[in-house]
Design a protein around this motif. Sequence first.
Motif, PDB file in Angstrom:
ATOM      1  N   VAL A 160      39.012  13.987  26.445  1.00 42.42           N
ATOM      2  CA  VAL A 160      38.060  14.694  25.587  1.00 42.42           C
ATOM      3  C   VAL A 160      36.944  15.230  26.470  1.00 42.42           C
ATOM      4  O   VAL A 160      36.269  14.469  27.167  1.00 42.42           O
ATOM      5  CB  VAL A 160      37.483  13.765  24.509  1.00 42.42           C
ATOM      6  N   VAL A 161      36.767  16.539  26.474  1.00 43.85           N
ATOM      7  CA  VAL A 161      35.706  17.179  27.256  1.00 43.85           C
ATOM      8  C   VAL A 161      34.590  17.566  26.290  1.00 43.85           C
ATOM      9  O   VAL A 161      34.771  18.432  25.435  1.00 43.85           O
ATOM     10  CB  VAL A 161      36.219  18.428  28.001  1.00 43.85           C
ATOM     11  N   ALA A 162      33.446  16.918  26.411  1.00 43.39           N
ATOM     12  CA  ALA A 162      32.322  17.157  25.506  1.00 43.39           C
ATOM     13  C   ALA A 162      31.329  18.102  26.160  1.00 43.39           C
ATOM     14  O   ALA A 162      30.772  17.807  27.205  1.00 43.39           O
ATOM     15  CB  ALA A 162      31.646  15.830  25.162  1.00 43.39           C
ATOM     16  N   CYS A 163      31.111  19.267  25.534  1.00 41.50           N
ATOM     17  CA  CYS A 163      30.177  20.245  26.103  1.00 41.50           C
ATOM     18  C   CYS A 163      29.764  21.229  25.016  1.00 41.50           C
ATOM     19  O   CYS A 163      30.230  21.168  23.884  1.00 41.50           O
ATOM     20  CB  CYS A 163      30.801  20.987  27.280  1.00 41.50           C
ATOM     21  N   ASP A 164      28.866  22.109  25.370  1.00 36.41           N
ATOM     22  CA  ASP A 164      28.411  23.159  24.468  1.00 36.41           C
ATOM     23  C   ASP A 164      29.012  24.480  24.955  1.00 36.41           C
ATOM     24  O   ASP A 164      28.703  24.942  26.045  1.00 36.41           O
ATOM     25  CB  ASP A 164      26.882  23.227  24.484  1.00 36.41           C
ATOM     26  N   PHE A 165      29.887  25.086  24.158  1.00 35.55           N
ATOM     27  CA  PHE A 165      30.543  26.332  24.563  1.00 35.55           C
ATOM     28  C   PHE A 165      29.534  27.384  25.015  1.00 35.55           C
ATOM     29  O   PHE A 165      29.730  28.081  26.001  1.00 35.55           O
ATOM     30  CB  PHE A 165      31.363  26.919  23.405  1.00 35.55           C
ATOM     31  N   LEU A 189      41.066  18.172  25.553  1.00 36.33           N
ATOM     32  CA  LEU A 189      40.630  18.467  24.196  1.00 36.33           C
ATOM     33  C   LEU A 189      39.137  18.763  24.288  1.00 36.33           C
ATOM     34  O   LEU A 189      38.328  17.855  24.492  1.00 36.33           O
ATOM     35  CB  LEU A 189      40.887  17.275  23.268  1.00 36.33           C
ATOM     36  N   VAL A 190      38.768  20.041  24.196  1.00 32.33           N
ATOM     37  CA  VAL A 190      37.381  20.459  24.402  1.00 32.33           C
ATOM     38  C   VAL A 190      36.668  20.471  23.059  1.00 32.33           C
ATOM     39  O   VAL A 190      37.084  21.167  22.132  1.00 32.33           O
ATOM     40  CB  VAL A 190      37.319  21.853  25.054  1.00 32.33           C
ATOM     41  N   VAL A 191      35.601  19.706  22.955  1.00 32.68           N
ATOM     42  CA  VAL A 191      34.944  19.531  21.657  1.00 32.68           C
ATOM     43  C   VAL A 191      33.463  19.853  21.715  1.00 32.68           C
ATOM     44  O   VAL A 191      32.799  19.706  22.732  1.00 32.68           O
ATOM     45  CB  VAL A 191      35.125  18.092  21.125  1.00 32.68           C
ATOM     46  N   ASN A 192      32.953  20.294  20.581  1.00 32.26           N
ATOM     47  CA  ASN A 192      31.537  20.558  20.399  1.00 32.26           C
ATOM     48  C   ASN A 192      31.156  20.148  18.985  1.00 32.26           C
ATOM     49  O   ASN A 192      31.977  20.214  18.081  1.00 32.26           O
ATOM     50  CB  ASN A 192      31.237  22.044  20.615  1.00 32.26           C
ATOM     51  N   ILE A 193      29.945  19.705  18.836  1.00 35.26           N
ATOM     52  CA  ILE A 193      29.462  19.362  17.504  1.00 35.26           C
ATOM     53  C   ILE A 193      29.207  20.647  16.722  1.00 35.26           C
ATOM     54  O   ILE A 193      28.544  21.562  17.215  1.00 35.26           O
ATOM     55  CB  ILE A 193      28.154  18.551  17.570  1.00 35.26           C
ATOM     56  N   ASP A 194      29.750  20.732  15.512  1.00 34.29           N
ATOM     57  CA  ASP A 194      29.524  21.896  14.652  1.00 34.29           C
ATOM     58  C   ASP A 194      28.416  21.560  13.666  1.00 34.29           C
ATOM     59  O   ASP A 194      28.588  20.721  12.791  1.00 34.29           O
ATOM     60  CB  ASP A 194      30.823  22.241  13.898  1.00 34.29           C
ATOM     61  N   ASN A 195      27.267  22.208  13.841  1.00 35.56           N
ATOM     62  CA  ASN A 195      26.181  21.935  12.911  1.00 35.56           C
ATOM     63  C   ASN A 195      26.282  22.766  11.637  1.00 35.56           C
ATOM     64  O   ASN A 195      25.413  22.749  10.790  1.00 35.56           O
ATOM     65  CB  ASN A 195      24.811  22.158  13.572  1.00 35.56           C
ATOM     66  N   LYS A 223      42.896  22.515  24.077  1.00 36.55           N
ATOM     67  CA  LYS A 223      42.711  22.791  22.659  1.00 36.55           C
ATOM     68  C   LYS A 223      41.218  22.647  22.374  1.00 36.55           C
ATOM     69  O   LYS A 223      40.548  21.768  22.914  1.00 36.55           O
ATOM     70  CB  LYS A 223      43.528  21.825  21.806  1.00 36.55           C
ATOM     71  N   TYR A 224      40.709  23.518  21.508  1.00 37.99           N
ATOM     72  CA  TYR A 224      39.278  23.540  21.216  1.00 37.99           C
ATOM     73  C   TYR A 224      39.013  23.046  19.792  1.00 37.99           C
ATOM     74  O   TYR A 224      39.750  23.366  18.859  1.00 37.99           O
ATOM     75  CB  TYR A 224      38.721  24.961  21.394  1.00 37.99           C
ATOM     76  N   TYR A 225      37.908  22.284  19.656  1.00 37.69           N
ATOM     77  CA  TYR A 225      37.576  21.704  18.365  1.00 37.69           C
ATOM     78  C   TYR A 225      36.070  21.735  18.140  1.00 37.69           C
ATOM     79  O   TYR A 225      35.276  21.657  19.085  1.00 37.69           O
ATOM     80  CB  TYR A 225      38.022  20.242  18.288  1.00 37.69           C
ATOM     81  N   PHE A 226      35.694  21.823  16.865  1.00 41.55           N
ATOM     82  CA  PHE A 226      34.341  21.508  16.448  1.00 41.55           C
ATOM     83  C   PHE A 226      34.369  20.105  15.866  1.00 41.55           C
ATOM     84  O   PHE A 226      35.362  19.697  15.261  1.00 41.55           O
ATOM     85  CB  PHE A 226      33.856  22.466  15.361  1.00 41.55           C
ATOM     86  N   ILE A 227      33.297  19.361  16.044  1.00 46.21           N
ATOM     87  CA  ILE A 227      33.168  18.057  15.392  1.00 46.21           C
ATOM     88  C   ILE A 227      32.017  18.153  14.408  1.00 46.21           C
ATOM     89  O   ILE A 227      30.886  18.429  14.800  1.00 46.21           O
ATOM     90  CB  ILE A 227      32.868  16.934  16.409  1.00 46.21           C
ATOM     91  N   ASN A 228      32.317  17.958  13.156  1.00 46.13           N
ATOM     92  CA  ASN A 228      31.275  17.983  12.129  1.00 46.13           C
ATOM     93  C   ASN A 228      30.856  16.545  11.838  1.00 46.13           C
ATOM     94  O   ASN A 228      31.530  15.824  11.106  1.00 46.13           O
ATOM     95  CB  ASN A 228      31.803  18.663  10.863  1.00 46.13           C
ATOM     96  N   ILE A 249      34.940  12.876  28.781  1.00 50.09           N
ATOM     97  CA  ILE A 249      34.259  13.501  29.915  1.00 50.09           C
ATOM     98  C   ILE A 249      33.063  14.300  29.396  1.00 50.09           C
ATOM     99  O   ILE A 249      33.220  15.141  28.511  1.00 50.09           O
ATOM    100  CB  ILE A 249      35.201  14.441  30.687  1.00 50.09           C
ATOM    101  N   ALA A 250      31.900  14.034  29.947  1.00 47.35           N
ATOM    102  CA  ALA A 250      30.700  14.767  29.555  1.00 47.35           C
ATOM    103  C   ALA A 250      30.229  15.621  30.723  1.00 47.35           C
ATOM    104  O   ALA A 250      30.029  15.120  31.838  1.00 47.35           O
ATOM    105  CB  ALA A 250      29.591  13.804  29.134  1.00 47.35           C
ATOM    106  N   LEU A 251      30.074  16.922  30.492  1.00 48.60           N
ATOM    107  CA  LEU A 251      29.544  17.815  31.525  1.00 48.60           C
ATOM    108  C   LEU A 251      28.082  17.475  31.793  1.00 48.60           C
ATOM    109  O   LEU A 251      27.436  16.795  30.995  1.00 48.60           O
ATOM    110  CB  LEU A 251      29.647  19.267  31.064  1.00 48.60           C
ATOM    111  N   PRO A 252      27.546  17.930  32.915  1.00 50.48           N
ATOM    112  CA  PRO A 252      26.117  17.696  33.180  1.00 50.48           C
ATOM    113  C   PRO A 252      25.274  18.113  31.981  1.00 50.48           C
ATOM    114  O   PRO A 252      25.569  19.114  31.331  1.00 50.48           O
ATOM    115  CB  PRO A 252      25.841  18.584  34.402  1.00 50.48           C
TER     116      PRO A 252
END
Length: 282
Positions: A160-165, A189-195, A223-228, A249-252
């Motif tokens: 899981v790659v956690a970052c802001d697109f 699996l690239v994810v971002n929080i969907d507000n 694969k890209y995902y939003f997390i609500n 995995i968290a990017l800087p």
Amino acid sequence: MKTYLVPIDFSAAAEHAAEFAAALSHQTEVEHIILLNAYYVSMYETILPNPDMVLVREEEVEQNAAERQRNLEKYAEKLQKKVRPGVKITTHLNRTHLLRAVVENAISKNADLVILGSKGNSSNSDAKIGSHVVKIAKACPVPVIVVPPVYGIEDINRVVVACDFNKVTEAAPLASLIKVLNRRKFNPLVVNIDNKAGAAEGEAEKIAEGTALYDTLKPYHPKYYFINHPDIINGILHFANQHDAQIVIALPHKYSFLQSLLHTSISQQLLESSAVPVLLLK
């Protein structure tokens, strides 16, 4: 990543992290694993008695160091049987604080990655890894993997790659991520929080298209995902659990929605709550 630095305080959590490093050697190109033990004895302890009127003699300090070195070498022999053939394991004893020892050795020994347990044995005054995790993650000049003691070690397939697109506007911050993914059979699996509630399926990839993130990761077929989820940390960890991921995995933080990731409270929540290893890139 050719060299791993693994702090060892002889606690179960630290040895579990070393076992993880050994298992990871079968999936990566690591050539050298350094087992580091750090212990600090103030000079005042050798010249002034403690409240119990006990004076630590220099001979006792040397005996302690010799015993630690023997334990390190004994454990290195045990671990050598579990690494990929050709991987060298060496030991290093540092008579200083753990944080300083990790930072200095990461630099002097050209370590590419530090791997440590998320908790130490709090009943043992020598087991400082748990209490130093966040400080090490913040100060260390190279990426850090924090391994929870509850993690059942297995091959890493889904990451899981956690970052802001939107914040990853250049390829430079992705260099350390590519070092991890390059020539590995990992499924990112690239994810971002969907507000914004109710993001349509497939919208995440459309938003990522045309960004440095999308172009750089394209060869790895992510694969890209939003997390609500109202709680960013729990949202990421719940997603990782749902998708049976083996690492987060968290990017800087400059390029992440986890802007305060390296603030103590957020880091502690992430590192203590995760049931899978967390890799903090630099």
